[in-house]
Design an enzyme around this catalytic site. Structure first.
Site, PDB file in Angstrom:
ATOM      1  CE  LYS A 233      -4.841  -1.685   1.699  1.00  0.00           C
ATOM      2  NZ  LYS A 233      -5.529  -2.144   2.712  1.00  0.00           N
ATOM      3  NE  ARG A 268      -7.323  -8.083   0.051  1.00  0.00           N
ATOM      4  CZ  ARG A 268      -6.969  -7.194  -0.413  1.00  0.00           C
ATOM      5  NH1 ARG A 268      -6.316  -6.656  -0.611  1.00  0.00           N
ATOM      6  NH2 ARG A 268      -7.895  -7.674  -1.931  1.00  0.00           N
TER       7      ARG A 268
HETATM    8  N1  HH2 Z   1      -7.308  -4.279   1.096  1.00  0.00           N
HETATM    9  C1  HH2 Z   1      -7.753  -4.117  -0.328  1.00  0.00           C
HETATM   10  C2  HH2 Z   1      -9.239  -4.693  -0.919  1.00  0.00           C
HETATM   11  N2  HH2 Z   1      -9.207  -5.415   0.034  1.00  0.00           N
HETATM   12  N3  HH2 Z   1      -9.367  -6.783   2.221  1.00  0.00           N
HETATM   13  C3  HH2 Z   1      -9.272  -6.179   3.332  1.00  0.00           C
HETATM   14  N4  HH2 Z   1     -10.062  -7.128   4.680  1.00  0.00           N
HETATM   15  N5  HH2 Z   1      -8.276  -5.813   4.130  1.00  0.00           N
HETATM   16  C4  HH2 Z   1      -7.679  -5.104   2.788  1.00  0.00           C
HETATM   17  O1  HH2 Z   1      -6.885  -3.553   3.789  1.00  0.00           O
HETATM   18  C5  HH2 Z   1      -8.680  -4.656   1.693  1.00  0.00           C
HETATM   19  C6  HH2 Z   1      -9.269  -5.435   1.511  1.00  0.00           C
HETATM   20  C7  HH2 Z   1      -6.888  -2.853  -1.562  1.00  0.00           C
HETATM   21  O2  HH2 Z   1      -6.003  -3.334  -1.770  1.00  0.00           O
HETATM   22  P1  HH2 Z   1      -5.805  -4.550  -3.294  1.00  0.00           P
HETATM   23  O3  HH2 Z   1      -7.022  -5.958  -3.012  1.00  0.00           O
HETATM   24  O4  HH2 Z   1      -4.170  -5.036  -3.552  1.00  0.00           O
HETATM   25  O5  HH2 Z   1      -6.088  -3.262  -4.902  1.00  0.00           O
HETATM   26  P2  HH2 Z   1      -7.479  -2.538  -4.725  1.00  0.00           P
HETATM   27  O6  HH2 Z   1      -8.746  -2.188  -3.969  1.00  0.00           O
HETATM   28  O7  HH2 Z   1      -7.633  -1.849  -6.123  1.00  0.00           O
HETATM   29  O8  HH2 Z   1      -8.241  -4.225  -6.055  1.00  0.00           O
END
Ligand code: HH2
Length: 292
Positions: A233, A268
C-alpha cells in the site's frame, strides 16, 4: 511486545480456520484496475496459475476480488459484471483446490449470495456491511465467515482522503467497527464467524493508518480475529521508500510482523512467500518468548 491470548479458530461454513499460527490470505484480484496487480490475472487460466503459485508458496486461503477500490478513480461495477469476473475464477480455483478456504472481496449481497452458492467460504466486505442492507442476512444464512473492514463512504471514494476526518482516529474507528459487528450479529452472523479489519489506507491518511497500526492491541481486544491488509500500500511506500507498488515487500513484511506481535492473525498479501516465511519466523520467536 504485547502478549497475545490463544485464539479459537475462525469458523467459515463449518470449516475451522486455525489461528494458532498466522493465517496468510493471498490476494487474487480479477479486475482490470487494481492498484498493484490490476489486469494481470483477469483470465481464468492466468488466475488459476496465480492461485497455484500462492498455494505452493504456503498461502492458507485466497481472497478473490472483482471490484477495485483503488485510491484514484475506482470505478464501481454492477453485480453482473463483478460476477462475470469472479465466478469463472472461483469455479476454477475451487475445482483445483476443493479444500482451500476461499474468500470473495465484495460489498454486494447479490455477489455474496451467488459466490457462496458457488463454493466461497468467506465474504470480505470492505464496507463492513454498510453498503448493502441484505449482506448480513445473506452471510448468516450461508454460515459464511465474514471480514468486517472499517471504511467510510462508497467504493469510489473509500480509499481516498474524502472522509479521512478524525478528532481521535483510534476510538472513532473502534466505535465504527463495533457498530458493524453489532449489525452483523443482529442479522444473525455467528460471533465465531466474524473477523475484523481496521482498514489500512481506507478513509485514512498515512498518519491515521500508522496510529491504527500502533494501537492494534485495542482492535484485538474486541475479541475477534484481526485481519491486516498493508500489502504494497501507499503508506508502505511512503515510510520505506518503495516508490513502485511492486517494490514494497520489505516494508510490508515489517508492518505485518509488528501487527502479528500486537495480536493480528490474518494477513492479506500479494507476496505470499515473503509473508509466509517472515510471519512464521516471527511467530516462532514470539512463541519462544512466551508471547504467542
Ligand atoms: N485492501 C484492499 C482490498 N480489500 N480487504 C481487507 N479485508 N483489507 C484490506 O486492507 C483490503 C481489502 C485494497 O487492496 P487491493 O485489493 O490490492 O487493491 P484494489 O482495491 O485496487 O483491488
Amino acid at each position: 511486545m504485547i502478549a497475545a491470548a490463544p485464539r479459537p479458530p475462525w469458523i467459515a461454513r463449518g470449516r475451522a480456520l486455525r489461528l494458532d499460527r498466522p493465517l496468510v490470505l493471498g490476494i487474487l484480484n480479477v479486475t482490470p484496475d487494481s492498484f498493484s496487480d490490476g489486469g494481470r490475472f483477469e483470465a481464468p487460466g492466468a488466475a488459476l496459475r496465480r492461485a497455484e503459485r500462492m498455494v505452493a508458496e504456503g498461502t492458507d486461503a485466497i481472497d478473490i476480488g472483482g471490484e477495485s477500490t483503488r485510491p484514484q478513480g475506482a470505478v464501481a461495477v454492477s453485480a453482473r459484471e463483478e460476477l462475470d469476473r469472479v465466478l469463472p475464477v472461483l469455479a476454477a480455483v475451487r475445482a483445483r483446490f476443493p479444500d482451500l478456504p476461499l474468500s470473495v472481496d465484495t460489498v454486494k449481497a447479490e455477489v455474496a449470495e451467488r459466490t457462496l452458492a458457488a463454493g466461497a467460504d468467506i465474504i470480505n466486505d470492505v464496507s463492513g456491511f454498510r453498503l448493502d442492507a441484505r449482506m448480513g442476512a445473506v452471510c448468516a444464512r450461508a454460515g459464511a465467515g465474514v471480514i468486517l473492514m472499517h471504511s467510510r463512504g462508497t467504493v469510489s471514494d473509500m480509499a481516498s482522503y474524502e472522509h479521512a476526518h478524525y478528532t481521535d482516529v483510534v476510538p472513532e474507528v473502534l466505535a465504527e467497527l463495533r457498530a458493524c459487528i453489532a449489525a452483523a450479529e443482529r442479522a444473525g452472523v455467528a460471533r465465531d464467524a466474524i473477523a475484523v479489519d481496521p482498514g489500512i489506507g481506507f478513509s485514512k491518511r498515512s498518519e491515521h493508518s500508522l496510529a491504527v497500526l500502533g494501537a492494534l492491541a485495542e482492535f484485538a481486544a474486541l475479541g475477534f480475529p484481526v485481519v491486516i491488509g498493508v500489502s504494497r500500500k501507499r503508506l508502505i511506500g511512503e515510510v520505506s521508500g518503495g516508490g513502485d507498488v511492486n517494490d514494497r515487500v520489505e516494508g510490508t513484511i515489517a508492518a505485518n510482523v509488528l501487527a502479528l506481535a500486537a495480536g493480528a492473525r490474518v494477513f492479506r498479501v500479494h507476496d505470499v512467500r515473503a509473508a509466509r516465511r517472515s510471519l512464521d519466523a516471527a511467530w516462532a520467536v514470539l512463541g519462544a518468548g512466551g508471547a504467542a
